[in-house]
Design a protein around this motif. Sequence first.
Motif, PDB file in Angstrom:
ATOM      1  N   MET A 189      88.825   1.989 -34.173  1.00  0.00           N
ATOM      2  CA  MET A 189      87.451   1.797 -34.629  1.00  0.00           C
ATOM      3  C   MET A 189      86.482   2.741 -33.913  1.00  0.00           C
ATOM      4  O   MET A 189      85.656   3.369 -34.551  1.00  0.00           O
ATOM      5  N   SER A 190      86.599   2.857 -32.582  1.00  0.00           N
ATOM      6  CA  SER A 190      85.666   3.727 -31.869  1.00  0.00           C
ATOM      7  C   SER A 190      85.892   5.194 -32.229  1.00  0.00           C
ATOM      8  O   SER A 190      84.951   5.984 -32.225  1.00  0.00           O
ATOM      9  N   GLN A 191      87.129   5.563 -32.569  1.00  0.00           N
ATOM     10  CA  GLN A 191      87.418   6.929 -32.993  1.00  0.00           C
ATOM     11  C   GLN A 191      86.673   7.231 -34.306  1.00  0.00           C
ATOM     12  O   GLN A 191      86.105   8.305 -34.463  1.00  0.00           O
ATOM     13  N   GLY A 192      86.687   6.277 -35.223  1.00  0.00           N
ATOM     14  CA  GLY A 192      85.971   6.449 -36.488  1.00  0.00           C
ATOM     15  C   GLY A 192      84.469   6.558 -36.286  1.00  0.00           C
ATOM     16  O   GLY A 192      83.804   7.373 -36.932  1.00  0.00           O
ATOM     17  N   LEU A 193      83.925   5.744 -35.389  1.00  0.00           N
ATOM     18  CA  LEU A 193      82.488   5.827 -35.086  1.00  0.00           C
ATOM     19  C   LEU A 193      82.143   7.161 -34.453  1.00  0.00           C
ATOM     20  O   LEU A 193      81.100   7.762 -34.752  1.00  0.00           O
ATOM     21  N   ALA A 194      83.025   7.634 -33.581  1.00  0.00           N
ATOM     22  CA  ALA A 194      82.788   8.926 -32.933  1.00  0.00           C
ATOM     23  C   ALA A 194      82.786  10.047 -33.970  1.00  0.00           C
ATOM     24  O   ALA A 194      81.937  10.946 -33.922  1.00  0.00           O
ATOM     25  N   ARG A 195      83.723   9.995 -34.907  1.00  0.00           N
ATOM     26  CA  ARG A 195      83.758  11.019 -35.970  1.00  0.00           C
ATOM     27  C   ARG A 195      82.498  10.953 -36.828  1.00  0.00           C
ATOM     28  O   ARG A 195      81.930  11.988 -37.187  1.00  0.00           O
ATOM     29  N   ALA A 196      82.082   9.749 -37.182  1.00  0.00           N
ATOM     30  CA  ALA A 196      80.873   9.589 -38.005  1.00  0.00           C
ATOM     31  C   ALA A 196      79.646  10.147 -37.280  1.00  0.00           C
ATOM     32  O   ALA A 196      78.830  10.850 -37.883  1.00  0.00           O
TER      33      ALA A 196
END
Length: 196
Positions: free
Chosen positions: A1-8
């Motif tokens: 989840m945090s990886q996706g937020l970081a990408r966004a």
Amino acid sequence: MSQGLARAASIAGHPLPVLSLTLLALARHEGADPSGLVGIGAGLAVFAAVVLGYSWWRVRQGHWRHVDASQAAERQHLNRFLLGLLLAAAAVAALAGLPLLALRLALAGLLVLVALLLARWCKPSLHLAFAVYAAALLAIAWPAAAITMLAFAAVLAWSRLRLARHAPRDLVAGFWAGALAGVLARMVPLLPGWQG
């Protein structure tokens, strides 16, 4: 989840839209007429399209692995291209009688130049540099927007670390480069002889 937020966060904070939207908002605030805003917006859209098209072409030619130019040699090549393009855009803005836009584009070029000059020692985060620069520009008209942009810059810094795109020293270099460009953007128009 945090990886996706970081990408966004990383995508939302890409230097091209951050710079373009900031410059367009300031032009509107500073009284550009509707046709002038359309012209500035179209120019900035063409600028972004040229950068993205060039990156895509480099990948298609097999010179780069990915459009974000993550490898050191790719990044250096992209930054040289960006520097030339930003300086050309600044010259076009100056010839069009838009000295503040020309100055702001030239200072964006300064950010890229700093990244080129420091490349031997670190990889300054241009995401962070452009976000801090945008915050300084936004402070001219909207202090609350500048504070919001600085908060977003903190999220960007986290995202660049989380995605392993930068080390902490890269973020420090990017922050100070953006702050320097922001100070110059505020100071140069106050100099005697400024023709803005």
